[in-house]
Design a protein around this motif. Structure first.
Motif, short mmCIF file in Angstrom:
data_model
loop_
_atom_site.label_atom_id
_atom_site.label_comp_id
_atom_site.label_asym_id
_atom_site.label_seq_id
_atom_site.Cartn_x
_atom_site.Cartn_y
_atom_site.Cartn_z
N THR A 164 0.82 -1.22 0.00
CA THR A 164 0.00 0.00 0.00
C THR A 164 0.85 1.26 0.00
OG1 THR A 164 -0.20 0.23 2.42
CG2 THR A 164 -1.76 -1.26 1.31
N LEU A 165 2.16 1.12 0.16
CA LEU A 165 3.05 2.28 0.21
C LEU A 165 3.76 2.54 -1.11
CD1 LEU A 165 4.82 1.65 3.65
CD2 LEU A 165 2.56 2.64 3.21
N ARG A 166 3.67 1.62 -2.04
CA ARG A 166 4.48 1.71 -3.26
C ARG A 166 4.11 2.87 -4.16
NH1 ARG A 166 3.95 -4.75 -3.95
NH2 ARG A 166 5.51 -5.32 -2.37
N SER A 167 2.91 3.39 -4.05
CA SER A 167 2.51 4.50 -4.92
C SER A 167 2.79 5.86 -4.29
CB SER A 167 1.01 4.40 -5.23
OG SER A 167 0.22 4.61 -4.06
N ILE A 168 3.36 5.89 -3.08
CA ILE A 168 3.61 7.16 -2.39
C ILE A 168 4.82 7.86 -3.00
CG2 ILE A 168 4.27 8.21 -0.20
CD1 ILE A 168 2.57 6.16 1.22
N ARG A 169 4.66 9.16 -3.25
CA ARG A 169 5.72 9.99 -3.84
C ARG A 169 5.89 11.26 -2.99
NH1 ARG A 169 5.62 5.80 -6.00
NH2 ARG A 169 5.40 5.30 -8.23
N TYR A 170 7.02 11.93 -3.20
CA TYR A 170 7.30 13.17 -2.47
C TYR A 170 7.72 14.26 -3.46
CZ TYR A 170 7.34 10.08 1.54
OH TYR A 170 6.99 9.15 2.49
N VAL B 78 3.65 15.29 0.27
CA VAL B 78 3.59 13.87 -0.03
C VAL B 78 2.28 13.59 -0.77
CG1 VAL B 78 2.58 13.41 2.27
CG2 VAL B 78 3.62 11.54 0.98
N TYR B 79 2.33 12.67 -1.72
CA TYR B 79 1.12 12.36 -2.48
C TYR B 79 1.19 10.93 -3.00
CZ TYR B 79 3.86 12.83 -6.80
OH TYR B 79 4.79 12.66 -7.80
N SER B 80 0.11 10.48 -3.58
CA SER B 80 0.06 9.15 -4.18
C SER B 80 -0.70 9.22 -5.50
CB SER B 80 -0.62 8.14 -3.25
OG SER B 80 -0.80 6.90 -3.91
N GLU B 81 -0.28 8.41 -6.45
CA GLU B 81 -0.99 8.32 -7.72
C GLU B 81 -2.25 7.47 -7.59
OE1 GLU B 81 2.15 6.79 -10.10
OE2 GLU B 81 3.16 8.73 -10.31
N VAL C 256 14.81 17.66 2.83
CA VAL C 256 15.15 17.55 1.41
C VAL C 256 16.16 18.63 1.01
CG1 VAL C 256 14.24 17.71 -0.95
CG2 VAL C 256 12.96 16.47 0.80
N ASP C 257 15.97 19.84 1.50
CA ASP C 257 16.90 20.92 1.19
C ASP C 257 18.32 20.59 1.64
OD1 ASP C 257 14.91 22.41 0.03
OD2 ASP C 257 14.64 23.77 1.74
N ARG D 234 14.93 8.59 1.47
CA ARG D 234 15.15 7.43 0.60
C ARG D 234 14.63 7.69 -0.81
NH1 ARG D 234 12.80 2.36 4.12
NH2 ARG D 234 14.33 2.32 5.81
N TYR D 235 13.47 8.31 -0.88
CA TYR D 235 12.84 8.58 -2.17
C TYR D 235 13.74 9.43 -3.06
CZ TYR D 235 9.50 10.44 -5.57
OH TYR D 235 8.87 10.82 -6.73
#
Length: 230
Positions: free
Chosen positions: A130-136, A142-145, A174-175, A221-222
């Motif tokens: 359930t986490l594989r679609s999470i993006r940053y 944070v969002y998901s497709e 991230v910065d 990690r992303y």
């Protein structure tokens, strides 16, 4: 979020349930459990000291000056207690540790389980699929497709609420990472950046010597993985 691998049920918790059943003739409800601190400690160890939802640093609430501290950890039931049948609310594998969920001025900005209430979730950190679609995004959002999971992240858990400070905190992490890329690139070029990414990803794949992940480890990690894929 990062995947959470559930460990063994704490012995003290198993023993308390057994003793209660022998004395009363039924399983206890979660509200009747006395060794909650030991459960929280076990969950914190599994999760490397970060909230199961927002990945901020969390600690045993009893070790903090105020339980309203945003770092104060408590137990979250993935299947809400209000929707659980008898016995399900004490299932250790249905539990994760989360932050206080109260942030911002006056602790009025709610996130994680405080924002969720009793709503059902599609996303589940104990189910990696359930986490594989999470993006940053670089701006800290944070969002998901997947629309159902994106709804969980935004509308249910409020992980992008500006008033919570979470997007700002992720952006800061991230910065710092991007600044490291830039500095290494100037000195050693792309090869140096890629070597750093591989080493850093390996380090972030498991907790440190103190058993902790750095806050927002999933976000880091992303972007490390994305840099390697360029």
């Amino acid at each position: 979020m990062i995947p959470i691998k559930k460990g063994s049920v704490p012995r003290a918790y198993t023993q308390e349930i057994r003793d209660f059943e022998n004395a009363v003739g039924r399983s206890p409800a979660w509200d009747e459990i006395r060794c909650k601190r030991k459960v929280v400690a076990a969950l914190l160890a599994e999760q490397g000291g970060i909230c199961a939802y927002c990945m901020s640093r969390i600690e045993d609430a009893n070790a903090l000056e105020s339980t309203r501290d945003e770092r104060a950890a408590h137990v979250e039931h993935l299947l809400p207690q209000s929707r659980s049948s008898h016995g399900e609310d004490i299932d250790y594998h249905n539990m994760v540790a989360v932050c206080s969920g109260e942030r911002g001025e006056g602790k009025k900005a709610l996130c994680c389980d405080r924002a969720r209430g009793n709503q059902e979730l599609t996303v589940n950190p104990t189910r990696p699929e359930t986490l594989r679609s999470i993006r940053y995004r670089a701006n800290g959002r944070v969002y998901s497709e997947d629309p159902d999971i994106d709804k969980d992240l935004n509308a249910v858990l409020n992980l992008n609420g500006e008033e919570t400070g979470l997007p700002m905190n992720r952006k800061a992490a991230v910065d710092r990472l991007f600044a490291k890329f830039s500095a290494l690139g100037k000195r050693g070029g792309d090869r140096a950046v890629r070597a750093y990414c591989r080493k850093r990803l390996d380090a972030l794949s498991h907790p440190d010597a103190d058993g902790r992940y750095v806050p927002y480890v999933g976000t880091l990690r992303y972007f490390l993985q994305r840099r390697l894929e360029r």
